[in-house]
Design an enzyme around this catalytic site. Structure first.
Site, PDB file in Angstrom:
ATOM      1  N   LYS A   6       0.977  -1.083   0.092  1.00  0.00           N
ATOM      2  CA  LYS A   6       0.130  -0.022   0.082  1.00  0.00           C
ATOM      3  C   LYS A   6       0.835   1.209   0.063  1.00  0.00           C
ATOM      4  CE  LYS A   6      -4.546  -1.286   1.191  1.00  0.00           C
ATOM      5  NZ  LYS A   6      -4.984  -2.370   1.609  1.00  0.00           N
ATOM      6  N   LYS A  58     -11.060  -3.513  -2.817  1.00  0.00           N
ATOM      7  CA  LYS A  58     -12.045  -2.423  -2.961  1.00  0.00           C
ATOM      8  C   LYS A  58     -11.557  -0.933  -3.281  1.00  0.00           C
ATOM      9  CE  LYS A  58     -13.394  -2.647   1.976  1.00  0.00           C
ATOM     10  NZ  LYS A  58     -11.880  -2.208   2.685  1.00  0.00           N
ATOM     11  N   LYS A  63      -4.832  -9.636  -6.144  1.00  0.00           N
ATOM     12  CA  LYS A  63      -6.435  -9.868  -5.476  1.00  0.00           C
ATOM     13  C   LYS A  63      -7.281  -8.634  -5.871  1.00  0.00           C
ATOM     14  CE  LYS A  63      -6.579  -7.852  -0.733  1.00  0.00           C
ATOM     15  NZ  LYS A  63      -8.023  -7.310  -0.859  1.00  0.00           N
TER      16      LYS A  63
HETATM   17  P1  ATP Z   1      -8.615  -2.243   0.740  1.00  0.00           P
HETATM   18  O1  ATP Z   1      -8.302  -2.387  -0.614  1.00  0.00           O
HETATM   19  O2  ATP Z   1      -9.215  -1.212   0.986  1.00  0.00           O
HETATM   20  O3  ATP Z   1      -7.612  -3.014   1.497  1.00  0.00           O
HETATM   21  P2  ATP Z   1      -9.911  -4.968   0.642  1.00  0.00           P
HETATM   22  O4  ATP Z   1     -10.966  -5.328  -0.375  1.00  0.00           O
HETATM   23  O5  ATP Z   1      -8.592  -5.481   0.739  1.00  0.00           O
HETATM   24  O6  ATP Z   1     -10.008  -3.599   0.705  1.00  0.00           O
HETATM   25  P3  ATP Z   1     -10.166  -5.144   3.667  1.00  0.00           P
HETATM   26  O7  ATP Z   1     -11.292  -4.096   4.138  1.00  0.00           O
HETATM   27  O8  ATP Z   1      -8.767  -4.788   3.664  1.00  0.00           O
HETATM   28  O9  ATP Z   1     -10.701  -4.906   2.120  1.00  0.00           O
HETATM   29  O10 ATP Z   1     -10.655  -6.542   3.981  1.00  0.00           O
HETATM   30  C1  ATP Z   1     -12.007  -6.946   4.535  1.00  0.00           C
HETATM   31  C2  ATP Z   1     -11.903  -8.624   4.593  1.00  0.00           C
HETATM   32  O11 ATP Z   1     -12.115  -8.963   3.111  1.00  0.00           O
HETATM   33  C3  ATP Z   1     -10.752  -9.196   5.187  1.00  0.00           C
HETATM   34  O12 ATP Z   1     -11.042 -10.386   5.759  1.00  0.00           O
HETATM   35  C4  ATP Z   1     -10.141  -9.787   3.850  1.00  0.00           C
HETATM   36  O13 ATP Z   1      -9.080 -10.541   4.074  1.00  0.00           O
HETATM   37  C5  ATP Z   1     -11.255 -10.046   2.863  1.00  0.00           C
HETATM   38  N1  ATP Z   1     -10.769  -9.812   1.575  1.00  0.00           N
HETATM   39  C6  ATP Z   1     -10.471  -8.745   0.983  1.00  0.00           C
HETATM   40  N2  ATP Z   1     -10.109  -8.863  -0.434  1.00  0.00           N
HETATM   41  C7  ATP Z   1     -10.391 -10.407  -0.667  1.00  0.00           C
HETATM   42  C8  ATP Z   1     -10.303 -11.131  -1.857  1.00  0.00           C
HETATM   43  N3  ATP Z   1      -9.868 -10.790  -2.860  1.00  0.00           N
HETATM   44  N4  ATP Z   1     -10.495 -12.456  -1.616  1.00  0.00           N
HETATM   45  C9  ATP Z   1     -11.017 -13.122  -0.457  1.00  0.00           C
HETATM   46  N5  ATP Z   1     -11.172 -12.186   0.589  1.00  0.00           N
HETATM   47  C10 ATP Z   1     -10.914 -10.917   0.662  1.00  0.00           C
HETATM   48 MG    MG Z   2      -7.242  -4.959   2.352  1.00  0.00          MG
END
Ligand code: ATP
Ligand code: MG
Length: 345
Positions: free
Chosen positions: A119, A212, A209
């Site tokens: 990040k 969001k 991955k």
């Molecule tokens: P950001 O990019 O803002 O970090 P993020 O999509 O990674 O967003 P988080 O809020 O960091 O979301 O994570 C929320 C939950 O979703 C965590 O348990 C994380 O492990 C899970 N998660 C995030 N992305 C994935 C993915 N691509 N596949 C499966 N689980 C995910």
């Molecule tokens: Mg994340």
């Protein structure tokens, strides 16, 4: 005897994605539906975590409420007395315990976190916040305050869970039995009936991955996407030039990701979906089948979301937050006594 605690949270820096839904929300909600009663289930919004990277702050407050509505639309049984849904910042003990834990955490161990490296690489030096650097400590506080044993998270959070175990063990060694150490990651997977954490891939670049906070969002299916927009994203997903469908996340992550999404959203075992498609060359037909499954899912999900009642949600938040302030406060007090901030008994 209090019940074992299962806990997880999803940052509210943006709308949630099907990756968040399949990787974190669905397993947690399934557990809440099947096992609430035997376990205490804490599904919270880490609102303080939501701006470790820059966001539009005018949207945060409503995004938090929106994401809680998403939890409910996804099936969280909020009427159950063992299910708690709350906002992190409404329980000040999270911030207070973080400071204490910060003082027992090394700069080196935070600097090694791959999420921080990934990040921060995307930000200018002066925009990399101290919050981004030490957010695993806040995450440890989120978990340790409630003595949570089970913390279902996606594969990307494994390192932070390991850190939580390390800092809890370090504090227990120095001060006696202060914290419950969450189970090691393989045991967590076992508890949730999986052999590994799920990682839904970005559709445009399946080596990374789905996230969001992705800059373009072109390879990301948000739960708020219209079924038409999601269909377009699926139909333009990157695949490979082998000419034959095969499930192989290492060598063929694009096509394997589509097979996995299809299995999860249609509720079929992955092995069945693989058996149906493997060996064929119908990339276009597979994309169509995935697009249909995603569109049908979004359609149903979004109509449930439109029906979520805001007043019962706010009442639930208020009662959970009150309960959480009391139980987190007990753990915080033990930590304050241990480090000499309070007199102890
Ligand atoms: P950001 O990019 O803002 O970090 P993020 O999509 O990674 O967003 P988080 O809020 O960091 O979301 O994570 C929320 C939950 O979703 C965590 O348990 C994380 O492990 C899970 N998660 C995030 N992305 C994935 C993915 N691509 N596949 C499966 N689980 C995910
Ligand atoms: Mg994340």
């Amino acid at each position: 005897m209090s019940k074992p605690v299962i806990l997880t949270g999803l940052r509210a820096n943006n709308d949630l994605t099907i990756g968040n839904y399949l990787g974190a929300l669905l397993p947690m909600i399934d557990m809440a539906k099947r096992r609430a009663g035997e376990y205490q289930v804490n599904l919270f919004v880490p609102d303080l975590h939501s701006f470790t990277t820059p966001i539009d702050h005018s949207k945060l407050y409503n995004q938090v409420l929106h994401n809680i509505k998403v939890y409910i639309a996804a099936g969280l049984p909020i009427d159950h007395e063992d299910v708690h849904v709350y906002r992190q910042s409404y329980v000040p003990a999270h911030s207070e315990l973080t400071w204490i834990l910060d003082c027992f955490t090394g700069m080196g161990e935070m600097g090694r976190m791959t999420q921080f490296k990934d990040k921060s690489a995307k930000l200018n030096e002066d925009r990399i916040s101290v919050g981004l650097f030490n957010y695993p400590v806040l995450m440890a506080a989120d978990i340790l305050l409630y003595n949570a044993s089970y913390v279902p998270v996606g594969d990307d959070q494994t390192q932070h869970l390991e850190f939580t175990r390390d800092i809890a063990t370090r504090m227990n060694n120095q001060f006696g039995e202060l914290f419950t150490v969450p189970l090691p990651v393989p045991k967590q997977h076992e508890f949730f009936g999986k052999d590994q954490g799920l990682r839904v891939r970005d559709l445009m670049d399946p080596t990374k991955k789905m996230s969001k906070s992705d800059e373009t969002g072109k390879g990301v299916v948000f739960l708020s996407d219209t079924p038409e927009a999601a269909t377009k994203k699926i139909m333009s997903a990157a695949t490979d030039s082998f000419g034959e469908i095969k499930f192989d996340m290492q060598e063929r992550p694009g096509i394997s990701n589509l097979l996995q999404i299809l299995a999860l959203l249609s509720g079929r075992p992955l092995a069945d979906v693989i058996a149906e498609w493997e060996g064929t060359s119908s990339y276009g037909d597979l994309k169509k089948a995935v697009a249909e499954a995603v569109a049908a899912f979004l359609d149903k999900f979004q109509s449930r979301l439109a029906g979520v009642d805001e007043s019962s949600l706010l009442a639930k938040l208020e009662s959970s937050e009150k309960l959480m302030r009391a139980s987190a406060g007990e753990t915080l007090l033990r930590a304050q006594e241990a480090v000499g901030l309070r007199s102890g008994k």
